[in-house]
Design a protein around this motif. Structure first.
Motif, mmCIF file in Angstrom:
data_model
loop_
_atom_site.group_PDB
_atom_site.id
_atom_site.type_symbol
_atom_site.label_atom_id
_atom_site.label_comp_id
_atom_site.label_asym_id
_atom_site.label_seq_id
_atom_site.Cartn_x
_atom_site.Cartn_y
_atom_site.Cartn_z
ATOM 1 N N VAL A 96 24.122 -24.260 7.092
ATOM 2 C CA VAL A 96 25.127 -25.316 6.837
ATOM 3 C C VAL A 96 25.971 -25.632 8.055
ATOM 4 O O VAL A 96 26.102 -26.930 8.368
ATOM 5 N N ARG A 97 26.355 -24.570 8.886
ATOM 6 C CA ARG A 97 27.178 -25.054 10.045
ATOM 7 C C ARG A 97 26.328 -25.640 11.206
ATOM 8 O O ARG A 97 26.866 -26.665 11.745
ATOM 9 N N VAL A 98 24.896 -25.251 11.274
ATOM 10 C CA VAL A 98 24.091 -25.989 12.187
ATOM 11 C C VAL A 98 23.831 -27.504 11.784
ATOM 12 O O VAL A 98 24.162 -28.177 12.517
ATOM 13 N N GLU A 99 23.949 -27.847 10.549
ATOM 14 C CA GLU A 99 23.761 -29.139 10.284
ATOM 15 C C GLU A 99 24.935 -30.000 10.540
ATOM 16 O O GLU A 99 24.803 -31.113 10.828
ATOM 17 N N ARG A 100 25.815 -29.340 10.085
ATOM 18 C CA ARG A 100 27.263 -29.948 10.163
ATOM 19 C C ARG A 100 27.472 -30.384 11.845
ATOM 20 O O ARG A 100 27.662 -31.612 11.801
ATOM 21 N N ARG A 101 27.228 -29.501 12.607
ATOM 22 C CA ARG A 101 27.387 -29.666 14.103
ATOM 23 C C ARG A 101 26.532 -30.567 14.611
ATOM 24 O O ARG A 101 26.613 -31.440 15.361
ATOM 25 N N PHE A 102 25.206 -30.529 14.298
ATOM 26 C CA PHE A 102 24.180 -31.374 14.489
ATOM 27 C C PHE A 102 24.532 -32.849 14.336
ATOM 28 O O PHE A 102 24.671 -33.792 15.353
ATOM 29 N N LYS A 103 24.977 -33.170 13.054
ATOM 30 C CA LYS A 103 25.404 -34.397 12.797
ATOM 31 C C LYS A 103 26.545 -34.822 13.617
ATOM 32 O O LYS A 103 26.553 -36.107 13.981
ATOM 33 N N GLU A 104 27.295 -34.247 13.961
ATOM 34 C CA GLU A 104 28.630 -34.577 14.563
ATOM 35 C C GLU A 104 28.123 -35.084 16.097
ATOM 36 O O GLU A 104 28.463 -35.987 16.571
ATOM 37 N N LEU A 105 27.322 -34.090 16.835
ATOM 38 C CA LEU A 105 27.109 -33.954 18.177
ATOM 39 C C LEU A 105 25.881 -35.223 18.163
ATOM 40 O O LEU A 105 25.845 -35.930 19.394
ATOM 41 N N PHE A 106 24.991 -35.369 17.103
ATOM 42 C CA PHE A 106 24.032 -36.484 17.319
ATOM 43 C C PHE A 106 24.489 -38.010 17.275
ATOM 44 O O PHE A 106 23.853 -38.785 17.977
ATOM 45 N N GLU A 107 25.694 -38.108 16.813
ATOM 46 C CA GLU A 107 26.408 -39.225 16.800
ATOM 47 C C GLU A 107 26.796 -39.869 18.188
ATOM 48 O O GLU A 107 26.494 -41.000 18.420
ATOM 49 N N LYS A 108 26.959 -38.880 19.041
ATOM 50 C CA LYS A 108 27.266 -39.153 20.371
ATOM 51 C C LYS A 108 26.154 -39.101 21.272
ATOM 52 O O LYS A 108 26.087 -39.699 22.341
ATOM 53 N N ASN A 109 25.210 -38.139 20.895
ATOM 54 C CA ASN A 109 24.154 -37.818 21.761
ATOM 55 C C ASN A 109 22.836 -37.799 21.280
ATOM 56 O O ASN A 109 22.660 -36.797 20.798
ATOM 57 N N LYS A 110 22.062 -38.953 21.134
ATOM 58 C CA LYS A 110 20.901 -38.873 20.240
ATOM 59 C C LYS A 110 19.752 -38.005 20.671
ATOM 60 O O LYS A 110 18.841 -37.751 20.205
ATOM 61 N N SER A 111 19.733 -37.446 21.857
ATOM 62 C CA SER A 111 18.923 -36.628 22.531
ATOM 63 C C SER A 111 18.980 -35.056 22.218
ATOM 64 O O SER A 111 18.103 -34.328 22.512
#
Ligand code: DC
Length: 228
Positions: A153-168
């Motif tokens: 759950v934590r990985v998914e949440r953080r991934f979504k947040e970071l992916f917004e700013k950095n698609k790679s």
């Protein structure tokens, strides 16, 4: 109504800052993100090529580090200023996340940050989140919360947040970073991440934000009543 100190500690990406911000808004308290201080120090060390394994370098460098939180009415949040410059955006980058736990494990860095955090608590009505807030910074806080959630759950949440700013960015990268940070934070010698004996555990793997806030507001009311 009596004002209290609320501490929120826990693993990386459990939603500590989201909850802390919600509580601060609802209660009209000041929110302090202690992690931002360690992130800003890490940024300074990287920019100025300070070797944080060398005590003398750390001690000298910290003399030139001035940290300040400033409220931004547009984002309705406090932002981190390092030597007068708004670094809020930079300190959330992956390069900082990769090193911050190492820097936060250095004794002199902790003493520097904790002394400033303690000062911020001289007036009540604050919510501070971090790793050692209920154990070291405010051991006498009226309400201590220890947050946790499933790693997926934590990985998914953080991934979504970071992916917004950095698609790679990849999900594996995020998972690796979270696990490594949790390991270093929980196993360091000085003030490791651990639950204060009198902290209430909040596992939010299965809770939505409204349910979580409702539950915690009840704890806040109970804590205020108990200390009035
Ligand atoms: O909450 P955060 O992810 O922004 O925190 C960044 C790092 O700082 C985290 O990996 C551990 C460290 N930290 C700490 O050691 N003590 C605190 N009170 C807050 C953060």
């Amino acid at each position: 109504m009596k004002k209290i100190i609320i501490t929120i500690d826990g693993y990386s990406s459990c939603g500590k800052s989201t909850l802390a911000k919600q509580l601060a808004t609802k209660l009209d308290y000041v929110y302090i993100d202690s992690g931002a201080m360690y992130r800003a120090i890490t940024l300074y060390f990287i920019q100025n090529r300070v070797d944080w394994n060398v005590t003398e370098e750390v001690v000298n460098a910290l003399k030139d580090v001035h940290l300040e939180f400033m409220y931004n009415p547009v984002s309705n949040a406090s932002e981190m200023f390092l030597n007068g410059e708004n670094v809020e955006h930079f300190i959330r980058e992956m390069v900082i996340a990769e090193k911050v736990s190492e820097v936060a494990a250095v004794k002199e860095v902790r003493e520097f940050a904790v002394a400033q955090q303690k000062k911020m608590g001289t007036r009540k009505g604050i919510v501070m989140d971090g790793r050692d807030i209920g154990t070291v910074v405010f051991p006498h806080a009226e309400l201590k919360i220890f947050m946790t959630a499933d790693i997926t759950v934590r990985v998914e949440r953080r991934f979504k947040e970071l992916f917004e700013k950095n698609k790679s960015i990849t999900i594996e990268e995020v998972k690796e970073n979270l696990e490594l940070r949790d390991y270093i934070d929980a196993n360091r010698e000085i003030s490791p991440l651990r639950k204060a004996e009198d902290a209430i555990i909040l596992d939010n793997s299965q809770l939505n934000m409204e349910e979580q806030l409702e539950l915690v507001m009840q704890w806040v009311e109970d804590a205020i009543m108990a200390h009035t």
